[in-house]
Design an enzyme around this catalytic site. Structure first.
Site: not given
Length: 391
Positions: A95, A347, A377
């Site tokens: 991520c 995302h 995160c």
């Protein structure tokens, strides 16, 4: 503020409109084309930056296969005005990939290994699914909880540990859509969205300059009616309080303070500090707490000094504990994700790190902030943070 020669400055930021992965605007656009379009347009917008000076294109991408394989950074760079003599690399920190791309460029500038970089990232989750070609090692369960690779369950765990209720999560999800819609209507995304062609729901080619992921019709009642997405019995995390699966790319032009001064460029911001940290994979979403604490300490700052924060909304059940332990939950409406977040915008893994960083810089500019934190995160238990100062 005055710049030091090896300061790392952000010259400009742009991103594509965020598209829904299922039948969305980017369904007929490849990830390399999306990336190349974005890089080209951002360089065109910054005429003082000579593409020949680009040392390296550093591009975040998680699922590096199919159209995103074979070093997509180079594939995209070759389709832009950047000459073949410039280099390119693709990086993955899941991520946090494009924030890691920014950190890699920053570290090069700080150590005198280049002056001008193009950084960012892409993920076409509609063309390359999240689990395509992934083969997890079963022996990992000897070292970490078996469900650590199931991000939704780690969010359930974190929410339960911190007493986060279903209603709190639904309110947070609603807030994301409302703020993103408000930002769209008020033109707050105008400077960051680089328009590009895509296909509407009827199959017609058109130019998009807005995010198609935002749902202004979202209500608290509608969110409350959704079933748990990951833990059918007793779960609280739903599709409405999780980051959307979307397609998108983001891009920044980064350079040394000396080169910016030489070119007469007024940067958006300077990087004050950077940090990464690890946590137990079972509470993956808690990573921004230690990484932000580490970054603030390196900058000689505390959270009280920070004007605005962009925290990637992987899950509401993850974001709320992070904000609580960073001691900003009571200041959320004044400081945090003022233009919504990943619950509304999505995302796309490789894109998000540079996306939240660039959005933060625009929020700071529009609201007169000086210091900002972008943090997120990272799957399997990491956090990554950048502290920016507006100049």
């Amino acid at each position: 503020m005055s710049l030091n020669p090896r300061d790392v400055v952000i010259v400009d930021f742009g991103r594509t409109p965020m598209g829904r992965s299922k039948g969305g605007m980017h369904r007929n656009t490849r990830a390399e084309d999306m990336s190349a379009h974005l890089i080209s347009k951002l360089l065109e917008r910054n005429g003082k930056v000579d593409p020949k000076e680009v040392e390296d294109v550093i591009w975040g991408c998680v699922n590096q296969t199919l159209e995103q394989g074979w070093n997509i950074a180079r594939m995209a760079s070759l389709m832009t005005q950047i000459p073949h003599t410039s280099a390119a690399q693709t990086v993955s920190r899941l991520c946090g990939s494009s924030m890691s791309a920014l950190h890699t460029a920053a570290q090069a500038i700080m150590t005198g290994n280049g002056d001008v970089f193009v950084v960012g990232g892409v993920e076409h989750m509609g063309h390359v699914s999240m689990m395509h070609g992934v083969d997890p090692n079963p022996h990992l369960s000897l070292h970490a909880a078996k469900a650590s690779g199931m991000m939704g369950l780690t969010a359930e765990m974190l929410g339960k540990m911190h007493g986060i209720t279903r209603e709190q999560q639904d309110l947070f999800g609603l807030r994301s859509h409302q703020l993103a819609h408000k930002a769209t209507v008020e033109g707050k995304f105008k400077d960051e969205i680089i328009p590009m062609q895509g296909y509407d729901e009827n199959g017609f080619l058109k130019v998009f300059d807005f995010d198609e992921t935002i749902r202004p019709e979202t209500t608290l009642e509608g969110l409350a009616s959704l079933k748990p997405a990951f833990n059918p019995k007793g779960g609280t995390v739903t599709a409405g309080t999780s980051s959307q699966i979307t397609d998108g790319a983001s891009c920044m032009i980064v350079m040394s303070g000396q080169r910016a001064m030489d070119l007469g460029i007024q940067p958006l911001a300077v990087i004050r500090s950077m940090a990464v940290a690890g946590v137990d994979p079972a509470i993956m979403g808690y990573g921004p707490v230690p990484s932000t604490q580490k970054a603030l300490k390196r900058a000689g700052l505390t959270m009280a000094d920070i004007d605005f924060i962009e925290l990637n909304e992987a899950f509401a059940a993850q974001a709320l504990p992070v904000l609580k332990d960073l001691k900003v939950l009571d200041k959320m409406d004044e400081k945090v994700n003022l233009h919504g977040g990943a619950i509304a915008l999505g995302h796309p893994f490789g894109c998000s790190g540079a996306r939240i960083s660039g959005t933060l810089l625009n929020v700071m500019k529009q609201n007169g902030g000086t210091l900002g934190v972008a943090t997120m995160c990272v799957g399997l238990g990491q956090g990554i943070t950048t502290v920016f100062e507006r100049v």
